[in-house]
Design a protein around this motif. Structure first.
Motif, PDB file in Angstrom:
ATOM      1  N   LEU A  57       0.792  -1.240   0.000  1.00 50.26           N
ATOM      2  CA  LEU A  57       0.000   0.000   0.000  1.00 50.26           C
ATOM      3  C   LEU A  57       0.819   1.282   0.000  1.00 50.26           C
ATOM      4  N   GLN A  58       2.118   1.194   0.155  1.00 49.12           N
ATOM      5  CA  GLN A  58       2.965   2.389   0.287  1.00 49.12           C
ATOM      6  C   GLN A  58       2.618   3.168   1.557  1.00 49.12           C
ATOM      7  N   MET A  59       2.238   2.437   2.604  1.00 52.79           N
ATOM      8  CA  MET A  59       1.974   3.025   3.919  1.00 52.79           C
ATOM      9  C   MET A  59       2.733   2.178   4.948  1.00 52.79           C
ATOM     10  N   PRO A  60       4.069   2.256   4.937  1.00 57.23           N
ATOM     11  CA  PRO A  60       4.863   1.352   5.781  1.00 57.23           C
ATOM     12  C   PRO A  60       4.616   1.508   7.279  1.00 57.23           C
ATOM     13  N   LEU A  61       4.336   2.722   7.741  1.00 53.87           N
ATOM     14  CA  LEU A  61       4.100   2.929   9.175  1.00 53.87           C
ATOM     15  C   LEU A  61       2.787   2.264   9.592  1.00 53.87           C
ATOM     16  N   LEU A  62       1.739   2.451   8.778  1.00 50.05           N
ATOM     17  CA  LEU A  62       0.453   1.830   9.084  1.00 50.05           C
ATOM     18  C   LEU A  62       0.568   0.307   8.996  1.00 50.05           C
ATOM     19  N   ALA A  63       1.252  -0.181   7.967  1.00 46.11           N
ATOM     20  CA  ALA A  63       1.430  -1.633   7.818  1.00 46.11           C
ATOM     21  C   ALA A  63       2.105  -2.215   9.055  1.00 46.11           C
ATOM     22  N   ALA A  64       3.169  -1.569   9.529  1.00 46.15           N
ATOM     23  CA  ALA A  64       3.884  -2.062  10.720  1.00 46.15           C
ATOM     24  C   ALA A  64       2.959  -2.071  11.936  1.00 46.15           C
ATOM     25  N   LEU A  65       2.171  -1.006  12.106  1.00 46.51           N
ATOM     26  CA  LEU A  65       1.238  -0.925  13.239  1.00 46.51           C
ATOM     27  C   LEU A  65       0.235  -2.080  13.199  1.00 46.51           C
ATOM     28  N   LEU A  66      -0.364  -2.332  12.038  1.00 47.57           N
ATOM     29  CA  LEU A  66      -1.380  -3.376  11.932  1.00 47.57           C
ATOM     30  C   LEU A  66      -0.772  -4.770  12.066  1.00 47.57           C
ATOM     31  N   LEU A  67       0.412  -4.967  11.492  1.00 40.73           N
ATOM     32  CA  LEU A  67       1.043  -6.282  11.536  1.00 40.73           C
ATOM     33  C   LEU A  67       1.405  -6.704  12.959  1.00 40.73           C
ATOM     34  N   LYS A  68       1.764  -5.728  13.807  1.00 39.40           N
ATOM     35  CA  LYS A  68       2.159  -6.083  15.182  1.00 39.40           C
ATOM     36  C   LYS A  68       1.034  -5.855  16.197  1.00 39.40           C
ATOM     37  N   SER A  69      -0.120  -5.426  15.722  1.00 36.01           N
ATOM     38  CA  SER A  69      -1.208  -5.050  16.627  1.00 36.01           C
ATOM     39  C   SER A  69      -1.648  -6.164  17.569  1.00 36.01           C
TER      40      SER A  69
END
Length: 175
Positions: A57-69
């Motif tokens: 998605l080109q949203m690396p910060l959001l991806a990291a947040l959701l992946l480790k949530s």
């Protein structure tokens, strides 16, 4: 933003998740529940496809947040879905990530612990931005905290539903 994760911690959590999944498959095979084992594998494939779309998605910060949530928020189970693979749409990754993180913190304080609390996020890339649907089901015990959070929100939030067992929000992030 929550704690910083080093690569060893991420790998440890990821390995733990994969071992749990493999044990679930093995347990079902041991019990000769072939169909259930296949269903678990299918669920893993779908989950992995969503992770891939999220990472693209080109949203690396959001991806990291959701992946480790699910490692950081034990009071609710997060599931997310990206509706389709998109060519990169530039939206405010940091702004959306900060808002989402604040929402998670608010939710953690507002819901009853150790219940069946689920948050589903649907991400819909569109030509003019990205639409996010947040659907929570569970037990909300501190409605006032959520109301305050929504009043002070830094992004434009549309409340679709808000009861003691359900909260449905829509957020649109323009290009």
């Amino acid at each position: 933003m929550g704690k910083e994760w080093d690569i060893v911690e991420v790998l440890r959590h990821s390995r733990h998740d994969w071992l749990n999944k493999l044990q679930l498959i093995k347990g079902n095979l041991d019990l000769n529940r072939i169909d259930r084992a296949k269903a678990v594998i299918d669920e893993i494939v779908i989950e992995t496809q969503h992770e891939t779309k999220l990472s693209n998605l080109q949203m690396p910060l959001l991806a990291a947040l959701l992946l480790k949530s699910n490692w950081e928020n034990p009071s609710f189970k997060l599931e997310y879905e990206v509706l389709h693979d998109s060519e990169s749409i530039k939206v405010d990754d940091a702004g959306m990530t900060n808002w989402t993180n604040s929402f998670f913190l608010c939710l953690n304080q507002s819901i009853e612990q150790f219940q069946e609390n689920h948050l589903s996020i649907t991400i819909e890339p569109q030509s003019n931005g990205v639409r996010f649907f947040f659907d929570f089901s569970g037990i909300i015990i501190k409605r006032i905290l959520i109301e305050q959070f929504l009043t002070d929100s830094t992004v434009n939030v549309v409340v679709k539903e808000f009861t003691e067992n359900e909260l449905a929000l829509e957020v649109f992030m323009p290009r």
